[in-house]
Motif scaffolding. Structure first.
Motif, PDB file in Angstrom:
ATOM      1  N   GLY A   1      -3.297  -8.837   7.243  1.00  0.00           N
ATOM      2  CA  GLY A   1      -3.140  -9.152   5.853  1.00  0.00           C
ATOM      3  C   GLY A   1      -4.311  -9.911   5.340  1.00  0.00           C
TER       4      GLY A   1
ATOM      5  N   ALA B   1       2.021  -4.509   2.747  1.00  0.00           N
ATOM      6  CA  ALA B   1       1.231  -5.241   3.509  1.00  0.00           C
ATOM      7  C   ALA B   1       1.222  -7.196   2.836  1.00  0.00           C
TER       8      ALA B   1
ATOM      9  N   GLN C   1     -11.982 -13.391  12.370  1.00  0.00           N
ATOM     10  CA  GLN C   1     -11.607 -13.257  12.898  1.00  0.00           C
ATOM     11  C   GLN C   1     -11.722 -14.013  14.247  1.00  0.00           C
TER      12      GLN C   1
ATOM     13  N   THR D   1      -6.053  -7.893   2.508  1.00  0.00           N
ATOM     14  CA  THR D   1      -5.628  -7.612   1.429  1.00  0.00           C
ATOM     15  C   THR D   1      -5.337  -9.233   0.856  1.00  0.00           C
TER      16      THR D   1
ATOM     17  N   GLU E   1       0.722 -12.432  10.444  1.00  0.00           N
ATOM     18  CA  GLU E   1       1.498 -11.475  11.125  1.00  0.00           C
ATOM     19  C   GLU E   1       1.956 -10.733  10.561  1.00  0.00           C
ATOM     20  N   SER E   2       1.170  -9.337  10.741  1.00  0.00           N
ATOM     21  CA  SER E   2       2.317  -8.404  10.221  1.00  0.00           C
ATOM     22  C   SER E   2       2.379  -8.430   8.326  1.00  0.00           C
TER      23      SER E   2
ATOM     24  N   TYR F   1       0.786  -1.716   0.019  1.00  0.00           N
ATOM     25  CA  TYR F   1      -0.337   0.102  -0.106  1.00  0.00           C
ATOM     26  C   TYR F   1       1.359   0.761  -0.061  1.00  0.00           C
TER      27      TYR F   1
ATOM     28  N   SER G   1      -4.290 -11.122  13.833  1.00  0.00           N
ATOM     29  CA  SER G   1      -4.938 -10.395  13.964  1.00  0.00           C
ATOM     30  C   SER G   1      -5.097  -9.111  12.874  1.00  0.00           C
ATOM     31  N   ASN G   2      -6.113  -7.988  13.781  1.00  0.00           N
ATOM     32  CA  ASN G   2      -6.539  -6.691  13.087  1.00  0.00           C
ATOM     33  C   ASN G   2      -4.563  -6.229  12.214  1.00  0.00           C
ATOM     34  N   GLY G   3      -4.806  -6.191  11.143  1.00  0.00           N
ATOM     35  CA  GLY G   3      -4.026  -5.358  10.481  1.00  0.00           C
ATOM     36  C   GLY G   3      -3.235  -6.769   9.918  1.00  0.00           C
TER      37      GLY G   3
END
Length: 235
Positions: free
Chosen positions: A40, A17, A193, A43, A209-210, A12, A36-38
């Motif tokens: 990927g 991402a 989730q 994406t 993760e990330s 991004y 977790s949130n964010g």
């Protein structure tokens, strides 16, 4: 192999991402991606469906490379996406929403057959077929989003947070729907989730993760993994 991501990276702007992500989905399989949130997850699905460009790596579907292909062509090839938040057309009727899923198809008789099949699978959509989509409950809208995707006659269904914002009893109903769809031969990539539900439904799982893949394996093994249980299952 039905669908395969090979060392896929997505940015991004200047922000990475996804980083060298590899995912495999076999014919008839339910594969889940949790994190977790964010992390990927969304994406990843958007890259699969062509909604986001791939910076590097390759995406193959049925042996054909599809990264760089226009999203509507990816749909025509057999990949359908049920997006996060459902993204139905609120001012259109239920049936109009469903028919948009078959927009690219030329086999009119088969489209009518599939519409009847969707109504048989989701009787509430049949009851409300002339109702505007925005007047429906969240669970009904999720069924509509799934039905619309099925109208494209896909080989694989990408599902992004289908349980989000729904009451527990409706979440259970959505889980049954996913199982029934898969039992009829449709492969599923499930982003959730609700990791407990996802790992119960899937045969194979990936943990993000990330933007990095940190863990993968049979879903039953990940359910018993101490790190996964503490981080994602609330145990």
């Amino acid at each position: 192999m039905l669908l395969e991501l090979r060392d896929v990276s997505v940015n991004y702007g200047p922000v990475a991402a996804l980083k060298n992500l590899s995912v495999k989905v076999e014919e008839g399989q339910i594969v889940t991606i949790i994190g977790s949130n964010g992390a990927g997850k969304t994406t990843t699905l958007r890259a699969m469906s062509g909604m986001l460009p791939v910076k590097s790596g390759e995406i193959h579907f049925e042996g054909k490379r599809v990264d760089g292909m226009a999203p509507h062509k990816i749909v025509a090839n057999g990949i359908a996406h049920v997006p996060e938040g459902r993204r139905i057309f609120p001012d259109m009727t239920v049936e109009e929403n469903l028919r948009t899923g078959a927009f690219l198809r030329k086999d009119k008789a088969a489209v009518e057959h599939d519409l009847r099949d969707v109504y048989n699978r989701f009787p509430r959509l049949l009851e409300r077929r002339r109702q505007r989509a925005q007047t429906m409950s969240g669970g009904e809208q999720q069924m509509l989003a799934i039905g619309r995707a099925l109208m494209s006659n896909p080989r694989i269904l990408l599902m992004d947070e289908p349980s989000m914002g729904l009451a527990p009893v409706i979440v259970e109903e959505i889980a049954v729907i996913i199982e029934e769809i898969n039992a009829r031969g449709l492969s599923v990539v499930l982003v959730e989730q609700n990791a407990v539900m996802a790992l119960e439904l899937a045969s194979y799982a990936y943990v993000l993760e990330s933007g990095n893949m940190v863990l993968e394996g049979p879903a039953v093994d990940l359910r018993d993994d101490e790190t996964v249980r503490k981080a994602y299952l609330g145990l």
